[in-house]
Write an enzyme that holds these catalytic residues in place. Structure first.
Site: not given
Ligand SMILES: *Cc1c(COP(=O)(O)O)cnc(C)c1O
Length: 368
Positions: A38, A136, A264, A313
């Site tokens: 992801k 979550r 800045y 930036m």
């Molecule tokens: C992002 C995620 C992972 C990966 O976790 P890491 O700590 O990066 O290994 C695994 N399972 C779910 C559901 C996630 O959202």
């Protein structure tokens, strides 16, 4: 080291291969391995990483959103892809691209079954997520009856896996909490499996889970940060190799006199003579303002140089006083040394945020 001439994120696929084998060595050979790609593979480039994982023999990939999975399919990735947080608006596209949704609530579960019916699907692979304490996403124990009832006669979908996500697998002070999460997952998943006439995979470990709770690997593990070279603790970081190196060059050197300021809002005013180096990357590239004013340090010819003044930036200025360097020299923002962990922790953040924040403006280059 070859001179890159601009800001680049160098992706070392040999490091990815090393990390993959290291993490696999922690689990049984029959346990499946899901690579989490992801957020552009934690900033690295999801297509390149997914292809490499495919060639290494990973069993599954996961992305957060459908669009990320679509990009992988369009690039020819064949592995099953779990979409961790699909949105109902993208379900049709998800099915079109043979992506596998995580279903986590009654609403999303029912709406997916309805669409699968409309589209005449049979045994479409889906994954059910259970909330065991992260609060979550995920079904609860009380949803089991509902799930079982909804599945009766619904051969449009087939459950490929049951899973949960740990809230604090990296924190051994929370061991009791984590074990309670795993026990709840065991209980809920067993109850549901007893109501099915087939056996979905079960999985609950992320990278720190693999390291700290390998006895709970079930049928599959899900690793993100680990394959990119970080283990959320120093002893594991030593065994993993960072995949990404963010490097840049010195655009200009300035000699400044006492009482001159840099950047800045004159955030840095020098009380001595100094040499500053201006580097072509800034907050638009993912180096946030929190790294300014001597919080973050970068490596100029192997010597640490603090960022001085405010992060702009498109540029940062670093204190290169006493460092033997010239305009055009290469600078390591993070990589094998100093690491992204070193830079991230200087600003009290985590590698996950630093890596995924490197913006798409930064060119990615690959070593294999
Ligand atoms: C992002 C995620 C992972 C990966 O976790 P890491 O700590 O990066 O290994 C695994 N399972 C779910 C559901 C996630 O959202």
């Amino acid at each position: 080291m070859t001179k890159v001439g601009e800001t680049v994120l160098e992706i070392d696929l040999r490091a990815l291969e090393h990390n993959y084998h290291y993490l696999r060595s922690k689990i049984n050979s029959s346990t499946k391995f899901l690579g989490v790609v992801k957020a552009f593979a934690y900033g690295s480039d999801s297509v390149v990483i997914a292809k490499k994982l495919e060639s290494l023999g990973a069993d599954y990939l996961a992305v957060a959103y459908t669009s990320e999975g679509v990009a992988l399919r369009n690039a020819g990735i064949k592995l099953p892809i779990l979409v961790l947080h699909p949105q109902q608006v993208s379900f049709t596209m998800l099915i079109e691209k043979c992506l596998e949704p995580c279903l986590y609530s009654r609403t999303i579960f029912s709406s997916f079954i309805k669409l699968a019916k409309e589209l005449d699907q049979k045994n479409y692979p889906v994954h059910l997520k259970f909330n065991t304490g992260l609060n979550r996403l995920g079904f609860g124990e009380r949803d089991i009856e509902f799930i079982a009832r909804s599945l009766e006669g619904a051969d449009q979908i087939k459950i490929s896996s049951l899973f949960s996500h740990l809230a604090a697998s990296e924190d051994l002070n929370e061991k009791d909490f984590t074990i309670a999460q795993i026990q709840l997952f065991e209980k809920i998943s067993s109850q549901l499996i007893a109501k099915l006439n087939y056996r979905p995979l079960r999985h609950t470990l992320n990278t720190s889970g693999i390291i700290n709770y390998p006895e709970s690997q079930y049928d599959m593990v899900r690793s993100g940060i680990g394959i990119y070279g970080f283990g959320n603790e120093a002893s594991e970081d030593e065994k993993l190799i960072p995949v990404a190196t963010l490097k840049t060059i010195i655009s200009q050197l300035h000699k400044i006199e006492p009482n001159e300021s840099v950047g800045y809002n004159r955030a840095f005013v020098s009380n001595t003579s100094k040499v500053t180096a201006t580097l072509p990357l800034g907050h638009a590239d993912g180096i946030g303002r929190q790294y300014g004013n001597r919080v973050g340090q970068v490596a100029v010819n192997g010597k640490l140089a603090p960022i001085i003044g405010n992060v702009c930036m498109d540029m940062i200025m670093v204190d290169a006083t006493g460092i033997n360097c010239e305009e055009g020299d290469e600078v390591i923002i993070f990589g094998k040394k100093p690491s992204a962990e070193f830079l991230a922790s200087s600003a009290k953040t985590i590698t996950y945020e630093l890596l995924t924040g490197i913006s798409q403006r930064v060119k990615r280059i690959y070593i294999d």
